[in-house]
Motif scaffolding. Sequence first.
Motif, PDB file in Angstrom:
ATOM      1  N   ASP A  48       2.390 -20.047 -18.500  1.00 28.76           N
ATOM      2  CA  ASP A  48       3.385 -20.175 -16.992  1.00 28.76           C
ATOM      3  C   ASP A  48       4.272 -19.241 -16.780  1.00 28.76           C
ATOM      4  N   LEU A  49       5.083 -19.053 -17.880  1.00 25.28           N
ATOM      5  CA  LEU A  49       6.272 -18.061 -18.408  1.00 25.28           C
ATOM      6  C   LEU A  49       5.416 -16.351 -17.769  1.00 25.28           C
ATOM      7  N   TYR A 101       6.004 -13.684 -14.920  1.00 31.51           N
ATOM      8  CA  TYR A 101       7.098 -12.760 -15.236  1.00 31.51           C
ATOM      9  C   TYR A 101       6.120 -11.429 -14.442  1.00 31.51           C
ATOM     10  N   ILE A 102       4.569 -11.779 -15.272  1.00 28.45           N
ATOM     11  CA  ILE A 102       3.239 -10.951 -14.512  1.00 28.45           C
ATOM     12  C   ILE A 102       3.184 -10.552 -12.641  1.00 28.45           C
ATOM     13  N   VAL A 135      -3.613  -9.414 -23.532  1.00 23.68           N
ATOM     14  CA  VAL A 135      -2.836 -10.665 -23.662  1.00 23.68           C
ATOM     15  C   VAL A 135      -3.902 -10.995 -22.738  1.00 23.68           C
ATOM     16  N   MET A 136      -4.632 -10.188 -21.757  1.00 24.03           N
ATOM     17  CA  MET A 136      -4.986 -10.608 -20.409  1.00 24.03           C
ATOM     18  C   MET A 136      -7.022 -11.473 -21.312  1.00 24.03           C
ATOM     19  N   ARG A 137      -6.847 -11.321 -22.011  1.00 21.73           N
ATOM     20  CA  ARG A 137      -8.038 -11.794 -23.001  1.00 21.73           C
ATOM     21  C   ARG A 137      -7.973 -13.856 -23.048  1.00 21.73           C
ATOM     22  N   LEU A 182      -5.178 -17.111 -17.972  1.00 23.22           N
ATOM     23  CA  LEU A 182      -4.053 -16.593 -16.863  1.00 23.22           C
ATOM     24  C   LEU A 182      -4.284 -16.262 -15.833  1.00 23.22           C
ATOM     25  N   PHE A 183      -5.515 -15.802 -15.708  1.00 26.80           N
ATOM     26  CA  PHE A 183      -5.969 -15.510 -14.136  1.00 26.80           C
ATOM     27  C   PHE A 183      -5.438 -16.881 -12.650  1.00 26.80           C
ATOM     28  N   PRO A 184      -5.927 -17.337 -12.820  1.00 27.48           N
ATOM     29  CA  PRO A 184      -5.815 -18.051 -12.023  1.00 27.48           C
ATOM     30  C   PRO A 184      -4.259 -18.571 -11.987  1.00 27.48           C
ATOM     31  N   ARG A 185      -3.383 -19.128 -13.263  1.00 26.67           N
ATOM     32  CA  ARG A 185      -2.036 -19.121 -12.980  1.00 26.67           C
ATOM     33  C   ARG A 185      -0.889 -18.239 -11.633  1.00 26.67           C
TER      34      ARG A 185
END
Lengths: 288, 288
Positions: free
Chosen positions: A202-203, A207-208, A230-232, A236-239
């Motif tokens: 979530d953090l 930041y992204i 990191v994006m693997r 993370l995408f929906p967040r």
Amino acid sequence: MECGGTKFVCATGDETGRLFERKEFPATTPVETIGRALEFFGGLAHPLEAIGIGSFGPVDLDPASPKFGYITSTPKDGWRDTDLMGAVRRATGRPVAFDTDVNAAALGEARWGAAQGLDTFLYLTIGTGVGGGGMANSRLMHGLVHPEMGHIRVPHDWGADGFAGGCPFHGDCLEGLVAGPAIEARWGQRGETLPPEHAAWDLEAHYIALGLATWICTLSPRRIILGGGVMRQAHLFPRIRKEALALLNGYIQAPEILERMEEYIVAPALGGDAGVLGAIALAVGEGG
Amino acid sequence: MECGGTKFVCATGDETGRLFERKEFPATTPVETIGRALEFFGGLAHPLEAIGIGSFGPVDLDPASPKFGYITSTPKDGWRDTDLMGAVRRATGRPVAFDTDVNAAALGEARWGAAQGLDTFLYLTIGTGVGGGGMANSRLMHGLVHPEMGHIRVPHDWGADGFAGGCPFHGDCLEGLVAGPAIEARWGQRGETLPPEHAAWDLEAHYIALGLATWICTLSPRRIILGGGVMRQAHLFPRIRKEALALLNGYIQAPEILERMEEYIVAPALGGDAGVLGAIALAVGEGG
């Protein structure tokens, strides 16, 4: 060839985006690493017309500069002031096109991937470092030097995050807060080992998304492509989409953002090949 | 014509940047304000070939959109969804070029001012609000919508600054921290009345420099032009240059930044005429 700070990828391909030979090796010293690249180019079955290099940086992209084609002020050991383009050109006798690794990947995505037909878009890689490139007005972004997007400043959430940031130049710039080494330093273990429900993510998304909100307000890109190690972490995408939407708070009135965020912030269509395909696109020519 | 959120400036001029007639009036209601502009265009001594409009925003710049030429989601009372370009075109029967007020001013500086010959530069105005425009790859910056640079997020220095920020959309985005109304709300008096040694100005320079550092890392501009009412405090320039240099901390290796900051961050060469001259440049044509 894709010249990353961690590994080099050499490949041959054609103007349709097909890849033929391909070889990867770690980025050790300049002499050894460039030597292995030249070995690759010396032993090809196909004749070589031109070479494209997408390199880690900072690099000198000014054709009028005596250091055109050099890797310049990099903190990577032994690589400062390395004449990468010159070494490849002298050894192969071929024309060499040279740009940042992220601009090369952006060009690959524009030619064959998720940015086809877009005059203005962003390509970001979030991994060992954070890099950004893309197109503005249908051409790769250059300027005084070239974009160094990882080093923008974002609000540090000190309440949730006591980690001071890991950038040797800026501390808690975006790269210093979200790159792989920052995740490891903050949580004491590598990102790949942290489960999706860990607070780290979530953090990270927060930041992204702060970075994306800043770039959306600055460049007004038609799409944002997020690649890198990191994006693997696909969760993370929906967040990131949700958080970016909340940060923009309805100010940018565009249906692409307000209604179709899942098509606006996307993964590279070329996956791990964006960089090396982009280097081939550089060799073919930006307009080609 | 320069259509600001506070005042409109109508003028006639030619392709050399000479101004002939000129008239200013406050931006009240759309009917009254556009009416006064049309009155100006109706009573000219010179024949009118084309009209350029640089407008406050957000505006719709997409020629394919049914709202092309409109002021769209502005918080300014009564101006939401105003067909500014259409009203001017219908009344005058002349071709109308339309862009943001800051892009118009940027084009004016590119044609006749501090950005001549620069393929990539930034023009910022810091006044009632914060707006940004400029060129990337020798053309004005557009994209999905257009830049809304004032709304980037920067680290809020809560230690020195308890003011929560004044942006109705984002609170403490850059505009919410540094625009004229934020200065007045934070210190209880208008910026013009605060002496140069007041703590307000170091804080102001710090936040503005944070924005510039972010934009330098994102766009790599060859120059940054800072205009607007707040920047009439000329003592801000050396403070901003010093702070931006400190924030970048030697990472961007360019003599323009490391050695010639006083030529890198500058005031508009056209002064208060950048906006209206830029609108005339729009009428002449971006390539002309």
